[in-house]
Design an enzyme around this catalytic site. Structure first.
Site, mmCIF file in Angstrom:
data_model
loop_
_atom_site.group_PDB
_atom_site.id
_atom_site.type_symbol
_atom_site.label_atom_id
_atom_site.label_comp_id
_atom_site.label_asym_id
_atom_site.label_seq_id
_atom_site.Cartn_x
_atom_site.Cartn_y
_atom_site.Cartn_z
ATOM 1 C CB SER A 1 -0.890 -0.020 1.234
ATOM 2 O OG SER A 1 -1.672 1.115 1.255
ATOM 3 N N GLY A 2 0.555 2.178 -0.888
ATOM 4 C CA GLY A 2 1.299 3.435 -0.956
ATOM 5 C C GLY A 2 2.510 3.364 -1.867
ATOM 6 C CB THR B 1 -3.658 3.988 -7.721
ATOM 7 O OG1 THR B 1 -4.104 2.853 -6.967
ATOM 8 C CG2 THR B 1 -4.840 4.671 -8.344
ATOM 9 C CG ASN C 1 -1.912 5.736 -0.504
ATOM 10 O OD1 ASN C 1 -1.999 6.953 -0.659
ATOM 11 N ND2 ASN C 1 -1.994 4.881 -1.506
ATOM 12 C CB SER D 1 -5.228 3.632 0.746
ATOM 13 O OG SER D 1 -4.974 2.269 0.649
ATOM 14 C CB SER D 2 -6.970 1.344 -4.256
ATOM 15 O OG SER D 2 -6.102 2.174 -4.977
ATOM 16 N N GLY E 1 -2.042 -4.728 -2.458
ATOM 17 C CA GLY E 1 -1.016 -5.745 -2.282
ATOM 18 C C GLY E 1 -1.133 -6.514 -0.975
ATOM 19 C CD GLU F 1 -4.130 -4.600 3.293
ATOM 20 O OE1 GLU F 1 -4.366 -3.550 2.673
ATOM 21 O OE2 GLU F 1 -4.937 -5.124 4.085
HETATM 22 N N1 LIG Z 1 5.214 8.293 -9.868
HETATM 23 C C1 LIG Z 1 4.863 9.047 -8.831
HETATM 24 N N2 LIG Z 1 5.210 10.349 -8.809
HETATM 25 C C2 LIG Z 1 4.867 11.127 -7.780
HETATM 26 N N3 LIG Z 1 4.172 10.720 -6.717
HETATM 27 C C3 LIG Z 1 3.797 9.435 -6.664
HETATM 28 C C4 LIG Z 1 4.116 8.531 -7.721
HETATM 29 N N4 LIG Z 1 3.618 7.344 -7.406
HETATM 30 C C5 LIG Z 1 2.986 7.505 -6.216
HETATM 31 N N5 LIG Z 1 3.093 8.753 -5.761
HETATM 32 C C6 LIG Z 1 2.559 9.315 -4.498
HETATM 33 O O1 LIG Z 1 2.254 8.250 -3.622
HETATM 34 C C7 LIG Z 1 0.887 8.231 -3.301
HETATM 35 C C8 LIG Z 1 0.420 6.816 -3.202
HETATM 36 O O2 LIG Z 1 0.438 6.211 -4.459
HETATM 37 P P1 LIG Z 1 -0.703 5.217 -4.916
HETATM 38 O O3 LIG Z 1 -2.028 5.686 -4.453
HETATM 39 O O4 LIG Z 1 -0.517 4.974 -6.346
HETATM 40 O O5 LIG Z 1 -0.320 3.929 -4.081
HETATM 41 P P2 LIG Z 1 -0.927 2.453 -4.216
HETATM 42 O O6 LIG Z 1 0.209 1.560 -4.457
HETATM 43 O O7 LIG Z 1 -2.025 2.451 -5.175
HETATM 44 O O8 LIG Z 1 -1.444 2.196 -2.743
HETATM 45 P P3 LIG Z 1 -2.734 1.396 -2.251
HETATM 46 O O9 LIG Z 1 -2.401 -0.033 -2.301
HETATM 47 O O10 LIG Z 1 -2.902 1.909 -0.859
HETATM 48 O O11 LIG Z 1 -3.860 1.784 -3.128
HETATM 49 C C9 LIG Z 1 0.208 9.011 -4.385
HETATM 50 O O12 LIG Z 1 -0.982 9.608 -3.944
HETATM 51 C C10 LIG Z 1 1.265 10.059 -4.727
HETATM 52 O O13 LIG Z 1 1.211 11.103 -3.796
HETATM 53 MG MG LIG Z 2 -4.007 2.237 -5.095
#
Ligand SMILES: Nc1ncnc2c1ncn2[C@@H]1O[C@H](COP(=O)(O)OP(=O)(O)OP(=O)(O)O)[C@@H](O)[C@H]1O
Ligand SMILES: [Mg+2]
Length: 1047
Positions: free
Chosen positions: A109-110, A114, A159, A162-163, A386, A388
């Site tokens: 997560s994070g 996404t 996050n 977070s999705s 992912g 957890e």
């Molecule tokens: N390529 C990137 N450039 C800049 N910031 C990023 C990038 N990737 C992620 N982030 C930052 O990290 C935060 C978390 O990313 P994201 O929501 O994609 O995580 P995730 O892997 O989907 O987590 P989860 O499993 O909780 O959904 C984003 O809101 C953004 O602020």
């Molecule tokens: Mg996500």
């Protein structure tokens, strides 16, 4: 010292791009390399076919249109690792191989899953074309993100966005590669979040968005208060998220609903359900003699109103439940009163069901808006939360981790296992790579029988548990111990069990497993919602309670198991992106040598050896198997791969070039016509400027990296030519003028003053003009090649042979970019402002154009004025000679046809023959004086237009009825001669030569004249091009000289 990428310009290399190139692949080396790159702001690194992305938590500068261009169609080795490279590769594979593609994004997560998924969608949307329907699909695909994030994402401790659901988004494509459809499958929405959240976390974003963003009217209608008023929001005490503007996001969510096509009244009801859930949560219960009782009945009315149900009925259903009971073989339904805890549970169950069904509805609406009746190609993007591990892991973690375990299985199936099995089959000597095949863990969880897996045992317990479910979790633990207690990946502990997952041991708390797995919505609640006065809410509860009662209800785990297996099946049908050594791969290296392309004549093994030697691969780097060859080190394979990509690149460029040339030719023909419109009636023309084939790039930029360096990698060149630029003293200097869709570049050359290249002459970008900054262009009315580009700060006086072409292209681009028409003005006294430079700069200069001798401009600078003298050009009304050329050509062709058929006595009407013309002129082509830039050839891409299409179209072939040559021709000619000349016209006939029309000619353009056969014309000018100027009926104009005979 910084190393630079071997091909891209100015790309610093940090660590290794691809970690299979690390000399030792250890965890430390991998982490070190990633760290090194991360410190240099490189977030992407490959490890073989897998792209690793490290979350930078800041906006990186390499996600602009420039990168989109850079990665488009580029070979992987050309550019640094990037998610665009992976996406482009998928897109191309899909188009070339016609196979569906998928990308699995995993990570905790994070980690940025996404965000990565969004970059993929954004890239595809940018690089794929499509008309308005496709644009609409693209818009929905992109808009689905804010909508699903509003309802499916939340702030967690890990996050802020977070999705809380998993998503598999398939983008579907037409055969032409345009995204014209799509499908979303959603998994495992964390609905427990609707009713409770941990400290420092929030409920789903939509709640806060609605509270912050609702209009006054919506506030009133939906009973919006501050978030702390609602029990479903105030348990965690967290309402705000740094960097999130809930109010703005609310507008975006509503806009997304609009784009997706959710009708306005349904949008209102969606919000009503969201608010209804909040108000439902505020209904609390007290214990009154073992029974749960609504604490404050006042609070029933508002949620009941929002959900369109009767408040009394709501109260009833929250505090009691109908149950079937059997009495001596008879079954009857009795009402059982719930205690306080059960009432709370029932309320929460209703809230969760409403929310989850609403979420499914939104996904369904997106699917409906973009669904396609049939599938062609697709690219699937899996963004699922992912693996957890928390302090306390419940049923949700169990399900999430199970899905991740399944994804790991795919990875293993597709890579390690398949590869090593192949070695065995092929009899290759190898040292087995130790890897953990997690199938055993999947089986532990999902096996049906022998032994039954955890999910089976869970379902059995749920099927037999009592409605209230007390003690069921304890029973479950006992049964699990009995069924899988001896499994090496399973242990039990006093309040739960441990699974040894591929990613580590996770201990699960058994509390709540049965309840959550059963996930039944009591029929009472379904009935309650089916009594809603709102169609939309009723439609969310479509169950038929009379028939659906029978059989085992589906449980959450069986649903997840099915979804996970469906997903695995879908993913296995797609092309995953892993390198594998297979025979078809070596086939694909056949293009590397002439001997092997298109096919090797000889024993296959010999051919393979030939190939390997051609790239100087060492003997110890490969082994010949029974049917394939195995390459030891990935570097060696990369060598082949890289050679192959380079070859393909070369071939692709050749094909591209030919195609572009074809397209360009077609385009330039059209442009030539448009170009003459620009100057029509305003400027005299050089004979060759309107009739020339446009080429566009006269500098051959493709082979001129020193010039291309100022442009973006794939920036298109509309026009490029060497021009003269005049300075404040009217001194001319050569500049390379380049026009692209981004603007105008003026490139000059300078001596390097210092550094290692001191003394060398280098190209420098002297000026770049964006279209927005150009105010107008001015030209003289004479036939010279000068033009002035007027720009905000100062103007540029330039001279180019190809000004017409340049101007026509410029005005087109200008209009595209600025949505305004480019102002082009004409005058023989032009002013231009010079650049302010130090103390002497600024001011204006004047250019005066005058009539003088010759077709070459004579320049006379004098102080602040430059005078340009030049002879008269073609009339201002000259337009493209193209059509005339066509008319002439057709005639010449007919003539040669007729002579060719003479002996055969052809029976069709013959082409014109004019013996006099034969003597005086040969056909324009034969004359050795090219018909200004060369006439279009018959049978070239665009055939010449018939001289009089109107006649042609009407089936009137009179223009073909020309006298045959030979005797009859001569006789006819004599008879013409003997005919009396037409009556003289009233106006005074100018002195000078005259001619008589042999055939009718209908003027094709405004600057041409028309006449009938036998008409007599005054001959004003005979031009060697074949186009003469004549006068008839008081009108002067051009006509084809071989239509007349001089008298
Ligand atoms: N390529 C990137 N450039 C800049 N910031 C990023 C990038 N990737 C992620 N982030 C930052 O990290 C935060 C978390 O990313 P994201 O929501 O994609 O995580 P995730 O892997 O989907 O987590 P989860 O499993 O909780 O959904 C984003 O809101 C953004 O602020
Ligand atoms: Mg996500």
């Amino acid at each position: 010292m910084a190393k630079y990428h071997w091909q891209s310009q100015n790309v610093k290399q940090s660590g290794v791009d691809d970690m299979v190139l690390l000399s030792k692949i250890t965890e430390d080396a991998i982490v070190d390399n990633l760290k090194k790159r991360y410190m240099d702001d490189y977030i992407f690194t490959y490890i073989g076919p897998v792209l690793i992305s490290v979350n930078p938590f800041k906006q990186m500068p390499y996600f602009t249109d420039r990168e989109i261009e850079l990665y488009q169609g580029a070979a992987q080795y050309e550019n640094p690792p990037h998610i665009y490279a992976l996406t482009d590769n998928m897109y191309r594979n899909m188009m070339i191989d016609g196979e569906n593609q998928c990308v699995i994004i995993s990570g905790e997560s994070g980690a940025g899953k996404t965000v990565a998924a969004k970059y993929i969608m954004g890239y595809i949307s940018k690089v794929s074309g499509g008309g308005s329907k496709v644009q609409h699909v693209k818009e929905i695909i992109l808009q689905s993100n804010p909508l699903l994030e509003a309802f499916g994402n939340a702030k967690t401790v890990r996050n802020n966005n977070s999705s809380r659901f998993g998503k598999y988004f398939e983008i579907q494509f037409s055969r032409g590669g345009e995204p014209d459809g799509g499908k979303i499958s959603n998994f495992l929405l964390e609905k427990s979040r609707v009713v409770s959240q941990n400290e420092n976390e929030r409920n789903f974003h939509i709640y806060y968005q609605l509270i912050e963003g609702a209009s006054a009217q919506q506030r009133e209608a939906l009973g919006i208060m501050t978030p702390d008023y609602y029990y479903y929001l105030n348990q965690s005490g967290t309402y705000k998220v740094d960097g999130t503007n809930d109010s703005k996001d609310f507008q975006e969510t509503m806009e997304a609903m609009q784009v997706i096509g959710i009708p306005g009244d349904i949008q209102t009801q969606v919000l009503q359900i969201v608010a209804g859930i909040l108000h439902l949560g505020n209904i609390s219960f007290i214990e009154a003699g073992n029974y749960g009782q609504v604490e404050s009945t006042d609070l029933l009315a508002f949620p009941a109103y929002l959900l369109g149900i009767d408040p009394n009925r709501l109260q009833d259903k929250l505090t009691s439940r109908k149950m079937d009971s059997k009495w001596g073989g008879k079954s009857e339904s009795i009402n059982v009163t719930l205690n306080q805890e059960q009432a709370n549970y029932t309320r929460d169950a209703l809230a969760k069901a409403l929310y989850a069904r609403l979420f499914d509805y939104l996904v369904e609406s997106i699917n409906k808006a973009i669904q396609k009746p049939y599938e062609e190609f697709s690219i699937g993007v899996l963004d699922i939360y992912g693996f957890e591990i928390f302090q306390r892991n419940g049923f949700e973690q169990f399900c999430i981790n199970f899905v991740n375990e399944k994804l790991q299985q795919i990875f293993i199936e597709l890579t390690l296992k398949a590869e090593q099995e192949e070695y065995v089959q092929e009899g290759i000597k190898w040292t087995p790579i130790e890897y953990f095949n997690n199938k055993i863990v999947c089986d532990l969880i999902e096996n049906k029988l022998n032994p039954p897996g955890i999910m089976s045992v869970l379902d059995d317990v749920c099927a037999t548990m009592h409605a209230k479910g007390e003690g069921a979790d304890g029973t479950l633990l006992q049964k699990l111990q009995a069924a899988v207690g001896t499994h090496e990946h399973f242990n039990s502990w006093n309040s739960g069990f441990v699974i040894h997952h591929y990613a580590g041991k996770v201990s699960y708390d058994i509390n709540g497993f049965c309840e959550r797995n059963r996930d039944v919505l009591f029929p009472d609640l379904i009935e309650l919602m089916q009594s809603s006065e709102f169609n939309f809410i009723r439609s969310l509860f479509p169950e038929n309670l009379n028939t659906d009662k029978k059989g085992r209800p589906t449980t959450a785990s069986s649903k997840i198991k099915k979804q996970a297996n469906d997903l695995v099946n879908t993913l296995m049908k797609c092309t995953p992106h892993y390198i594998q050594c297979s025979p078809s791969r070596l086939d694909s290296y056949a293009i590397l040598t002439a001997e092997t392309w298109p096919c090797w004549r000889g024993p296959e093994q010999q051919g393979v050896l030939h190939l390997l030697r051609s790239v100087n691969m060492d003997n110890d780097q490969y082994q010949m198997g029974r049917t394939k060859v195995f390459v030891k080190n990935p570097e060696s394979l990369f060598l082949l791969e890289e050679m192959r990509e380079r070859k393909f690149d070369t071939f692709a460029r050749i094909i591209q070039k030919a195609w572009r040339k074809f397209i360009a030719r077609k385009k330039y023909e059209q442009m030539r016509e448009e170009a003459s419109d620009i100057l029509y009636n305003s400027k005299e023309r050089r004979k060759n400027s309107i009739n020339r084939n446009f080429v566009g790039d006269y500098l051959g930029l493709e082979q001129r990296p020193e010039l291309r360096q100022f442009l973006a990698k794939r920036e298109r060149v509309d026009f490029a030519d060497s021009v003269n630029k005049f300075d404040r003293r009217f001194k001319s200097i050569k500049r390379d003028l380049i026009l692209t869709p981004k603007g105008i570049y003026l490139i000059g050359r300078e001596k390097v003053k210092k550094g290692p290249e001191k003394g060398q002459i280098k190209e420098v970008l002297k000026r770049k003009m964006e279209f927005g900054g150009i105010s107008s262009v001015s030209l003289s009315t004479r036939q010279d090649d000068f033009f002035i580009l007027h720009e905000a700060q100062y103007d540029s006086l330039l001279e180019s042979n190809f000004k017409t072409e340049f101007l026509s292209l410029l005005s087109k681009r200008y209009e595209e970019v600025t949505k305004r028409k480019l102002t082009i003005s004409f005058g023989d006294r032009l002013e231009f402002r010079v650049k302010k430079e130090g103390w002497g700069g600024g001011g204006t200069r004047i250019v005066v154009f005058q009539k003088g001798p010759g077709d070459v401009a004579q320049l006379k600078p004098g102080g602040k004025t430059l005078s340009v003298t030049i002879g008269d050009g073609l009339p201002k009304s000259s337009s493209s000679l193209y059509r005339r050329t066509a008319a002439l050509l057709l005639k010449h062709t007919l003539r040669s046809l007729s002579s060719a058929h003479q002996n055969g006595g052809a029976k069709f009407p013959r082409g014109p023959h004019n013996p006099q013309a034969d003597i005086t002129y040969s056909s324009p082509q034969k004359q050795g004086r090219p018909l200004q830039g060369g006439p279009p050839k018959l049978g070239s891409q665009r055939g010449p237009r018939p001289p009089a299409p109107n006649q042609y179209n009407q089936g009137n072939l009179d223009f073909l009825n020309v006298p045959d040559q030979g005797m009859s021709g001569k006789q006819r000619k004599m008879s013409i001669h003997q005919r009396p000349p037409p009556a003289p016209k009233p106006q005074p006939r100018p002195q000078g030569p005259r001619c008589r029309a042999l055939y009718q000619y209908v003027g094709q353009d405004t600057d041409e004249i028309s006449f009938e056969a036998n008409d007599v014309l005054d001959l004003v000018k005979e031009d060697p091009s074949g186009w003469w100027t004549g006068r008839i009926g008081g009108k002067e104009g051009l006509f084809p000289g071989n239509y007349v005979e001089k008298i």
